[in-house]
Motif scaffolding. Sequence first.
Motif, PDB file in Angstrom:
ATOM      1  N   SER A  67      -4.110   0.080  -7.855  1.00 42.93           N
ATOM      2  CA  SER A  67      -5.364   0.640  -7.373  1.00 42.93           C
ATOM      3  C   SER A  67      -5.073   2.059  -6.907  1.00 42.93           C
ATOM      4  O   SER A  67      -4.314   2.258  -5.954  1.00 42.93           O
ATOM      5  CB  SER A  67      -5.927  -0.190  -6.206  1.00 42.93           C
ATOM      6  N   THR A  79      -1.208  -0.051  -4.171  1.00 45.34           N
ATOM      7  CA  THR A  79      -2.070   1.118  -4.078  1.00 45.34           C
ATOM      8  C   THR A  79      -1.205   2.365  -4.148  1.00 45.34           C
ATOM      9  O   THR A  79      -0.102   2.403  -3.590  1.00 45.34           O
ATOM     10  CB  THR A  79      -2.901   1.161  -2.779  1.00 45.34           C
ATOM     11  N   ASP A  94      -2.935  -5.637   0.212  1.00 45.14           N
ATOM     12  CA  ASP A  94      -1.921  -4.596   0.088  1.00 45.14           C
ATOM     13  C   ASP A  94      -1.421  -4.223   1.482  1.00 45.14           C
ATOM     14  O   ASP A  94      -2.099  -3.487   2.224  1.00 45.14           O
ATOM     15  CB  ASP A  94      -2.500  -3.367  -0.616  1.00 45.14           C
ATOM     16  N   SER A 151      -7.063  -3.036   1.003  1.00 49.56           N
ATOM     17  CA  SER A 151      -6.183  -2.018   0.450  1.00 49.56           C
ATOM     18  C   SER A 151      -5.316  -1.325   1.488  1.00 49.56           C
ATOM     19  O   SER A 151      -4.442  -0.539   1.129  1.00 49.56           O
ATOM     20  CB  SER A 151      -7.013  -0.963  -0.295  1.00 49.56           C
ATOM     21  N   ILE A 199      -5.919   5.501  -5.092  1.00 52.99           N
ATOM     22  CA  ILE A 199      -6.775   6.024  -4.028  1.00 52.99           C
ATOM     23  C   ILE A 199      -6.935   7.517  -4.265  1.00 52.99           C
ATOM     24  O   ILE A 199      -5.969   8.280  -4.187  1.00 52.99           O
ATOM     25  CB  ILE A 199      -6.172   5.756  -2.639  1.00 52.99           C
ATOM     26  N   ALA A 240       0.834  -1.201   0.000  1.00 51.09           N
ATOM     27  CA  ALA A 240       0.000   0.000   0.000  1.00 51.09           C
ATOM     28  C   ALA A 240       0.869   1.252   0.000  1.00 51.09           C
ATOM     29  O   ALA A 240       2.009   1.241   0.457  1.00 51.09           O
ATOM     30  CB  ALA A 240      -0.906  -0.002   1.232  1.00 51.09           C
ATOM     31  N   SER A 263     -14.220   2.721   0.306  1.00 47.74           N
ATOM     32  CA  SER A 263     -13.146   2.566   1.287  1.00 47.74           C
ATOM     33  C   SER A 263     -13.734   2.591   2.691  1.00 47.74           C
ATOM     34  O   SER A 263     -14.420   3.551   3.064  1.00 47.74           O
ATOM     35  CB  SER A 263     -12.124   3.701   1.126  1.00 47.74           C
TER      36      SER A 263
END
Length: 773
Positions: free
Chosen positions: A373, A323, A623, A585, A375, A302, A488
Amino acid sequence: MKGINIWLLFSFILFGLKTEAQIIPVSLNLNTSYHLEISSGSAGSSYNIETTGTDPNITSGDILLNYNPDSVYFISLDYLAPQGLDDLQIYFGPPFSESNSLRIGKLAPASSYKKFNINIQEFTGEWTKSHTQLRFDFSNGANQKISIKDIQLRKPTPSEIDYPAIHKNRQLIEYLNSRFSSKINTVCVNKDEIIITGTIAKNQPELYLCELRMFDETSITSDSFAYMMPIEVKKSSFEITADRFISINDTGYDRIYSRWVIASKNSEGYQIQSFAHYPDDLTEAAYHYLSEEKPATKKGLAAFVAFENTTPELTDLGIKNITVNISLPELISFTSTNYTYNFSGETYYFNSSVVSNYDKTLKTCSDHNALVSAILLIPRDIHGSLKSIFIHPKANAGIYSMANLTSLTGLNYYAATIGFLAERYSRPNKEFGRIVNWIVHNEVDNGNYWTNAGTTQMETYTELYDRSLRTVYYTIRQYNPASKVFLSLTNHWASAEKAIYFQPKKMLEAFNVMSKEQGDYEWGIAYHPYPRNAFDAHAWNDKDATLDLNTSPYITPKNIELIDEWMRMKSHLYNGLKVRSLLFSEQGVHSASYKPDDLILQAAGLAYMWKKFKRLPSLEAFDYHRQVDNLNEGGLLLGLWTVKEGTKGTPDYKKPAWYVYQKAGTPAEDSAFAFALPMIGVTHWEEIFNPLKGEVMPLQISFFVTENDRPVNDILISFNGETHKTDENGKAIFYNVASMPEKRSIVLCRDGKIVYRSKGIVITKEENINIKI
């Protein structure tokens, strides 16, 4: 007789006034005290309390029953606590349960009496007249001191009431619970038009198709109708085509972001006769086709940033998921640059250095076959024009803001920024890398701390979040028809940390209804299953993580199977056919210090997490947060690397957890993890597993299409509610197909003509399906 009637009337008026201004004193029943010592003052309205055990609590006497919970819903008290209080939770009942409670959390120190007010409407359960008692839980342990007095159940003051917001939220709830006889069936978007089809109930005169734009605040009244067109009904159905691009006060607007509703008209105005419906078919709006991508393994990192000492880790650790945090406002430039994006007739410019940094990180990930991914974040500490453009105007707390979807300007900047990213990072050749998944905002259930939109109620906040997600979705799907958006959420479930936060379970239930009734779209969940106490690596000891999906306050590594169970329920499938994607995540394990015992405990916690998580059928990515300890994370040391002394984030040396994570998912996993078994208190890993209870399984179905014994790469396959194109090997993969006994049809097209059709197949296991045309 006449005089008596007048007196009775006067008495009634007095009683009515007293009821209207009702204040109900609340006393504590000293006989119910548990794990605390309590004494009351001479007037009986003040109490001195000292906790003596692990669960100190006391119950009130019965509250009077002649009150209206719709108007009398505040608890007030004065408290004195020079050292503060480490926790306060209030229950209402009987019976008393977590589902009927409000966790206030810490009380600030008060050396003199301080007023404290609680809005009962923010409790997790439903407050009604049948509830006659309160229970106060003081602290989590002994030796806490607090004095309280003047406990009351009362009406809110005028300044405590937001009548329009309350009314709006009640309207929204009523709307979501409605049963309409007419229906918008489909909203299809192509390059230039919007095509809306619907079904009309019998005996419905003078009906209109009405438009609600994405920046309109409500979807349940006619106040915001921007467009009304008479509906000509043919055999109880209709089809209407509208221009996709229009101008509003000389500013361009793309109706891909609008929803459409059927309304009747009478002397009092328009009355809604259907749910509002967003676009659900964007096939003809896409600029190009990209196949759906899945990571090679679940292992990820992450908050990744590509820099010299960490890039090799993508290979060294076998990372296949990443992420990347993206701050949307910092991308915008108000002066011309080489980075531009044309949207709704306007040219938007983007910061060159910021874009270059994202290019480096995302290209590094793609070159290492790691799926990204993104954010999407809107920091609240921005100023000037960027603040009025991006920040929700009611945001008054939190580190981040919800997107500003209250104006056309806010919508267009938000959509244009997402569009720039989607176009740049969805190119077929991955020139600058690729973003596959889009996580919208951060930990939205904890909105007062993370993603804020002001003081609001759960349904209204969730509807706003739905619009933010849909704005991203309708933008990115034009560039990658297989990309997804994600909610989230924290590790809370059927609880909320404070009254001003929301329960993820309730938010998801409301969100699922909004999605189903207003045009489903492919959203997933980005969950953050930290241990119950992020500072405690012993996740296997979490007490508030039970095995009841309906009541467990938290979902942590200990009961992680619950989130998988939720994902695989039939009522939560995308279009009723596909299991939604699940990402973990952000989650990590804390090392209390750099001492050997603490580092080994962190490694054991990571081994426990991986073993628990990797077996979940719906999970696509784990992650780990984070690569290197961050000294600005409130004391948490979650990294796989230590920090070099004198710096805030320069990696120094690898922790034992790094080596554990390196072996995760490899043949050496069990031998590398064996040290953790006695620390956890088990002899076999199977002992830590809870049953998997999902109703369906996500299956991979692969089609192989040949013509004259040769693969064909120009066939569109429609199956399971999706359309995929064959590749150079004649192959098309459909992921997350839900295993169910219902038949599903298969249609193959070339150049708009059907070349193959099957009456239907039943999918109960993963299959390779060969088709000759």
